[in-house]
Enzyme design. Structure first.
Site, PDB file in Angstrom:
ATOM      1  N   GLY A   9       0.848  -1.185   0.000  1.00  0.00           N
ATOM      2  CA  GLY A   9       0.000   0.000   0.000  1.00  0.00           C
ATOM      3  C   GLY A   9       0.880   1.230   0.000  1.00  0.00           C
ATOM      4  O   GLY A   9       2.110   1.132   0.099  1.00  0.00           O
ATOM      5  N   GLY A  14      -2.139   2.338   6.294  1.00  0.00           N
ATOM      6  CA  GLY A  14      -2.615   1.439   7.333  1.00  0.00           C
ATOM      7  C   GLY A  14      -2.043   0.039   7.225  1.00  0.00           C
ATOM      8  O   GLY A  14      -2.451  -0.864   7.950  1.00  0.00           O
ATOM      9  N   SER A  16       0.944  -1.276   8.055  1.00  0.00           N
ATOM     10  CA  SER A  16       1.660  -1.809   9.221  1.00  0.00           C
ATOM     11  C   SER A  16       0.698  -2.240  10.320  1.00  0.00           C
ATOM     12  O   SER A  16       0.877  -3.293  10.941  1.00  0.00           O
ATOM     13  CB  SER A  16       2.653  -0.784   9.773  1.00  0.00           C
ATOM     14  OG  SER A  16       3.734  -0.612   8.882  1.00  0.00           O
ATOM     15  N   HIS A  50       6.391   3.182  16.533  1.00  0.00           N
ATOM     16  CA  HIS A  50       6.046   1.795  16.177  1.00  0.00           C
ATOM     17  C   HIS A  50       6.243   0.875  17.379  1.00  0.00           C
ATOM     18  O   HIS A  50       5.393   0.035  17.672  1.00  0.00           O
ATOM     19  CB  HIS A  50       6.918   1.303  15.008  1.00  0.00           C
ATOM     20  CG  HIS A  50       6.317   1.520  13.667  1.00  0.00           C
ATOM     21  ND1 HIS A  50       5.907   0.481  12.875  1.00  0.00           N
ATOM     22  CD2 HIS A  50       6.066   2.653  12.975  1.00  0.00           C
ATOM     23  CE1 HIS A  50       5.422   0.970  11.736  1.00  0.00           C
ATOM     24  NE2 HIS A  50       5.514   2.278  11.773  1.00  0.00           N
TER      25      HIS A  50
END
Length: 171
Positions: A9, A14, A16, A50
């Site tokens: 993507g 979105g 991850s 993250h």
């Protein structure tokens, strides 16, 4: 043979978050195979965000270059590789044979015992980059995504946070 999934993507699509959910659905604890390096403050901040989002269900295995070795070393739990595109840029700047590395990765997949989910960026939907280095990288990523997509059991496209399965199992 373990299940392999490729999620692609655009930036901030979105992918991850989708990959994290999918990986955890395959078993816990999971291994986050991180290919990013904190080369500057902005990247260090991205990595920290993250890590904070993932929480305690994850073990991190950092590997900017040796992806096949990392997958072999962690082949006892579901893995999330985030991301293939950063791995490619690391290979490019290390002047490694990226085609051989991608071929080795695709050859490795059928030998793995635990599932693996890959995140990669879709770079071919935008404008043609103005400089040769950017065009070369875009082409490398496109060829890698094609090769990895063919080798994986499933391929998903994430757009505006919405997943679309584009290669179902057995497809």
């Amino acid at each position: 043979m373990a299940k392999s999934i490729l999620i692609t993507g655009g930036a901030r699509s979105g992918k991850s978050t989708l990959a994290e959910r999918m990986t955890l659905s395959l078993g816990r604890p999971a291994v986050y195979v991180a290919t990013a390096e904190a080369g500057d403050a902005e990247m260090a901040d991205r990595i920290a965000r993250h890590q904070a989002r993932r929480g305690l269900e994850w073990r991190t295995h950092a590997t900017p270059l040796e992806l096949c070795a990392a997958l072999r070393a962690t082949d006892s739990a579901p893995r999330l590789v985030d991301c293939v595109t950063l791995w490619l840029s690391n290979l490019m700047f290390a002047e490694r044979d990226w085609e051989a590395e991608v071929a080795a990765l695709c050859d490795l997949l059928p030998t793995l015992s635990a599932p693996v989910v890959f995140v990669t960026n879709e770079l071919g939907s935008g404008i043609v980059p103005e400089n040769a280095l950017a065009r070369r990288f875009r082409d490398m990523a496109g060829w890698t995504n094609q090769r990895l997509g063919a080798a994986c059991d499933e391929v998903w496209l994430c757009v505006a946070g919405q997943p679309l399965k584009i290669k179902p199992p057995g497809g």
